[in-house]
Design a protein around this motif. Sequence first.
Motif, short mmCIF file in Angstrom:
data_model
loop_
_atom_site.label_atom_id
_atom_site.label_comp_id
_atom_site.label_asym_id
_atom_site.label_seq_id
_atom_site.Cartn_x
_atom_site.Cartn_y
_atom_site.Cartn_z
N ALA A 28 0.93 -1.07 -0.07
CA ALA A 28 0.24 -0.07 -0.17
C ALA A 28 0.95 1.28 -0.04
CB ALA A 28 -0.88 0.31 1.37
N GLY A 29 1.87 1.28 0.79
CA GLY A 29 2.67 2.67 0.90
C GLY A 29 3.61 2.66 -0.19
N CYS A 30 4.01 1.69 -0.87
CA CYS A 30 4.54 2.11 -2.28
C CYS A 30 3.73 2.53 -3.28
CB CYS A 30 5.23 0.69 -2.71
SG CYS A 30 6.60 0.03 -1.70
N LEU A 45 8.58 8.75 2.35
CA LEU A 45 8.06 7.18 2.92
C LEU A 45 8.94 6.60 4.06
CD1 LEU A 45 6.39 4.73 1.86
CD2 LEU A 45 7.86 4.35 0.12
N VAL A 46 8.36 6.44 5.06
CA VAL A 46 8.99 5.93 6.24
C VAL A 46 8.78 4.38 6.57
CG1 VAL A 46 8.98 6.37 8.78
CG2 VAL A 46 8.83 8.43 7.52
N ASP A 47 9.77 3.57 6.43
CA ASP A 47 9.32 2.33 6.58
C ASP A 47 10.26 1.48 7.73
OD1 ASP A 47 7.98 -0.29 5.72
OD2 ASP A 47 9.71 -1.01 5.11
N ALA A 48 9.41 0.73 8.71
CA ALA A 48 10.02 0.05 9.50
C ALA A 48 10.91 -0.95 9.30
CB ALA A 48 9.06 -0.34 10.78
N GLY A 49 10.65 -1.50 8.00
CA GLY A 49 11.47 -2.64 7.60
C GLY A 49 11.59 -3.90 8.22
N VAL A 50 10.19 -4.45 8.05
CA VAL A 50 10.02 -5.95 8.47
C VAL A 50 10.73 -6.79 7.62
CG1 VAL A 50 7.94 -5.48 9.66
CG2 VAL A 50 7.78 -6.04 7.46
N HIS A 303 -9.88 -12.22 6.12
CA HIS A 303 -9.28 -13.36 5.81
C HIS A 303 -8.67 -13.44 4.53
CE1 HIS A 303 -8.56 -17.79 5.43
NE2 HIS A 303 -8.67 -17.85 6.58
N PRO A 304 -7.45 -14.09 4.20
CA PRO A 304 -6.97 -14.03 2.85
C PRO A 304 -7.40 -15.04 2.00
CG PRO A 304 -5.35 -15.09 4.50
CD PRO A 304 -6.59 -14.71 5.29
N LEU A 305 -8.56 -15.59 2.00
CA LEU A 305 -8.69 -16.76 1.08
C LEU A 305 -9.17 -16.11 -0.07
CD1 LEU A 305 -12.17 -18.73 1.76
CD2 LEU A 305 -11.75 -16.02 2.51
N SER A 312 -6.69 -4.58 -3.30
CA SER A 312 -7.34 -3.68 -2.65
C SER A 312 -6.28 -2.57 -2.25
CB SER A 312 -7.84 -4.15 -1.52
OG SER A 312 -8.33 -3.46 -0.64
N CYS A 313 -4.85 -2.78 -1.91
CA CYS A 313 -4.22 -1.75 -1.51
C CYS A 313 -3.90 -0.75 -2.75
CB CYS A 313 -2.85 -2.38 -1.35
SG CYS A 313 -2.54 -3.38 0.33
N PHE A 314 -3.69 -1.27 -4.07
CA PHE A 314 -3.37 -0.61 -5.22
C PHE A 314 -4.82 0.23 -5.68
CE2 PHE A 314 -0.40 -4.74 -5.93
CZ PHE A 314 0.50 -4.31 -4.99
C1 LIG Z 1 -1.54 -15.56 5.18
C2 LIG Z 1 -1.80 -14.49 4.34
C3 LIG Z 1 -1.85 -14.64 2.88
C4 LIG Z 1 -2.02 -13.55 2.13
N1 LIG Z 1 -2.23 -13.85 0.90
C5 LIG Z 1 -2.64 -12.78 0.06
C6 LIG Z 1 -2.84 -13.10 -1.43
O1 LIG Z 1 -2.22 -14.27 -1.87
N2 LIG Z 1 -3.03 -12.11 -2.14
C7 LIG Z 1 -3.26 -10.62 -1.79
O2 LIG Z 1 -3.38 -10.08 -2.43
N3 LIG Z 1 -3.20 -10.64 -0.41
C8 LIG Z 1 -2.94 -11.46 0.45
N4 LIG Z 1 -2.54 -11.40 1.83
C9 LIG Z 1 -2.98 -10.07 2.08
C10 LIG Z 1 -1.62 -8.92 2.23
O3 LIG Z 1 -0.55 -9.66 2.47
C11 LIG Z 1 -2.02 -7.59 2.47
O4 LIG Z 1 -3.26 -7.16 2.20
C12 LIG Z 1 -0.84 -6.72 1.99
O5 LIG Z 1 0.43 -7.12 2.44
C13 LIG Z 1 -1.10 -5.41 2.95
O6 LIG Z 1 -0.13 -4.55 2.45
P1 LIG Z 1 0.16 -2.98 3.42
O7 LIG Z 1 1.10 -2.40 2.78
O8 LIG Z 1 -1.12 -2.54 3.52
O9 LIG Z 1 0.49 -3.90 4.85
P2 LIG Z 1 1.99 -4.79 5.07
O10 LIG Z 1 2.23 -5.26 3.85
O11 LIG Z 1 1.41 -5.21 6.33
O12 LIG Z 1 3.13 -3.37 5.31
C14 LIG Z 1 3.07 -2.63 6.46
C15 LIG Z 1 4.42 -1.72 6.51
O13 LIG Z 1 4.38 -0.81 7.52
C16 LIG Z 1 5.54 -0.73 8.20
N5 LIG Z 1 5.44 -0.20 9.46
C17 LIG Z 1 4.62 -0.76 10.49
N6 LIG Z 1 4.64 -0.04 11.35
C18 LIG Z 1 5.43 1.30 11.07
C19 LIG Z 1 5.73 2.64 11.84
N7 LIG Z 1 4.97 2.78 13.08
N8 LIG Z 1 6.20 3.55 11.03
C20 LIG Z 1 6.83 3.01 9.86
N9 LIG Z 1 6.33 1.85 8.98
C21 LIG Z 1 5.87 0.87 9.87
C22 LIG Z 1 6.13 -2.09 8.22
O14 LIG Z 1 7.42 -2.45 8.21
C23 LIG Z 1 5.82 -2.99 6.78
O15 LIG Z 1 6.59 -2.58 5.76
C24 LIG Z 1 -2.32 -12.47 2.73
C25 LIG Z 1 -2.31 -12.16 4.06
C26 LIG Z 1 -1.81 -13.40 4.87
C27 LIG Z 1 -1.66 -13.04 6.37
#
Ligand SMILES: Cc1cc2nc3c(=O)[nH]c(=O)nc-3n(C[C@H](O)[C@H](O)[C@H](O)COP(=O)(O)OP(=O)(O)OC[C@H]3O[C@@H](n4cnc5c(N)ncnc54)[C@H](O)[C@@H]3O)c2cc1C
Length: 483
Positions: A28-30, A45-50, A303-305, A312-314
């Motif tokens: 989402a952030g990217c 863009l501030v990223d905690a870097g998991v 749930h991710p099924l 949805s992020c994009f």
């Molecule tokens: C088991 C599983 C399977 C999945 N399979 C699919 C799939 O096949 N297809 C699909 O479309 N989706 C799938 N998903 C969902 C998908 O992974 C998420 O929707 C997606 O990763 C969300 O992106 P995001 O950028 O919102 O959050 P995230 O990917 O969680 O990224 C959040 C970022 O924020 C950073 N962060 C956290 N706290 C802070 C802070 N305080 N300051 C700065 N940075 C911070 C973290 O380091 C991380 O880089 C699945 C999810 C799970 C759990």
Amino acid sequence: MNHRQVDPESGEGRVGDVDVVIAGGGPAGCAVAAALAELGLSVLLVDAGVDRHKQLAGELLHPTGVRDLRALGFGDVVDAWQSQPVRGFAVRFQAPARTLILPYGSGVTGLSLDHATLTNSLLESVARRPGVTLLGRARVTAVEHNDARGVRLRFSQQGIEHTLHARLLVAADGRASPVRRMLGIAEHHARISTMLGVTVDSACLTHPGHGHQFVGGPLHVLAYAIQPGVARVMVDLPLGSTAQTLKGHPELLHTLPSGLKAEVWRALEEGPAPRMASNDDWLAETVWVESAVLVGDAAACCHPLTASGMASCFHDARALQEALRRHPGPVHRALEHYARERRPAQRTRVALASALYSAFARHDEGMRALRQGLLHYWEHSPRGARASMALLSSEEPRMRVMTREYLRVVGHALIAMLSPQAQAGRLRSAAPLLRASGPPLRDAVASAVEQMGSWLHRRVRRPVYRLARAGWASPRRAFASSR
Ligand SMILES: Cc1cc2nc3c(=O)[nH]c(=O)nc-3n(C[C@H](O)[C@H](O)[C@H](O)COP(=O)(O)OP(=O)(O)OC[C@H]3O[C@@H](n4cnc5c(N)ncnc54)[C@H](O)[C@@H]3O)c2cc1C
């Protein structure tokens, strides 16, 4: 913007102001960074870097997601991926044992690839864009002030705390979103189950080029190829389970074809430690407050099924871009527009994931009957199979279409009960089936009422309110605008 100074006495940093700060550099952030930099805004863009190599998360991307990524200028990244094509889902029912194909619409394909490759390459690419500055291994730690003019926040990097002012704060920090809490936004959280993920030889998947769903057995299982020769298998376990839970009960894998079952077993015995994740619903009560907005999982996660999280992020990124393009003035106008535009599709996505998870994984009489209905519907209606896939992949966002399809499945479940092959006494399932249909239908009615309210607000209340402010109507008859 790279102008950062550290006060030698306090040890605190001060960073030059920016238009937008994004907390979180995941999908989402990217995507939001790319979308807003394209509008000419300066983005930090501030990223905690998991460590994405350890995560079990998004790997299958539906065609809508691929299309949005290309529209956001990531076409070169998508083309460089060694991804696997996805043409739809292959759903294998346990009883009767049958596999049905749910295809995407003609001419479109999705893709799948390893989560770390997908997310890291998006981050590297967006960091090179003009207008974007990436602060890696940095974390937003506090939102000190947030009003209609902007936000003042703190972030830490390498032990140094910085303060910063921005016109807009975007929380893209994932489903547990610390920033959502800093903003005081209420959330609904429900834990659903535990996911265990292993990699296996993709040759044991029965339908190459498809996401596999194994339904109706003791456990729900998802599987798809993520690179040549390698497939990810995700096993949905009861809450709090560990790899030992599965090892102690090999009969739980009984749903899987023998080749795949043997591969999962081999991975559990000989492979690296399985990746684990919890499957949760996290829903924010509102997606914006003053000059801050939520996107991606921080706004809504289910749930991710349906594998719809990244698409949805994009979609959120494009919706926010469009809202800011349309309302270049006060930020709250754009955020209100963003919230309104994304909400119907999100409601459908979350309601569908919940209804489908119940139908695929639950074992009560009503859900068993509904599964028979799905099988009967998809077997007898190729149009129905395509319509279901359009909903699953977020190509079709309308709640009323989901309701219509749900009712058709219920109708097919009733037909299946009356068929000569049905076991004696099957008709007894009719009552639990109809009772189980209650929650999805309630969601549909709530959504319809909300959309009518939103229409009323835009067409009637807001104009009256504006007239009232301009002295053209009685203030008593004007309605306050709401979020
Ligand atoms: C088991 C599983 C399977 C999945 N399979 C699919 C799939 O096949 N297809 C699909 O479309 N989706 C799938 N998903 C969902 C998908 O992974 C998420 O929707 C997606 O990763 C969300 O992106 P995001 O950028 O919102 O959050 P995230 O990917 O969680 O990224 C959040 C970022 O924020 C950073 N962060 C956290 N706290 C802070 C802070 N305080 N300051 C700065 N940075 C911070 C973290 O380091 C991380 O880089 C699945 C999810 C799970 C759990």
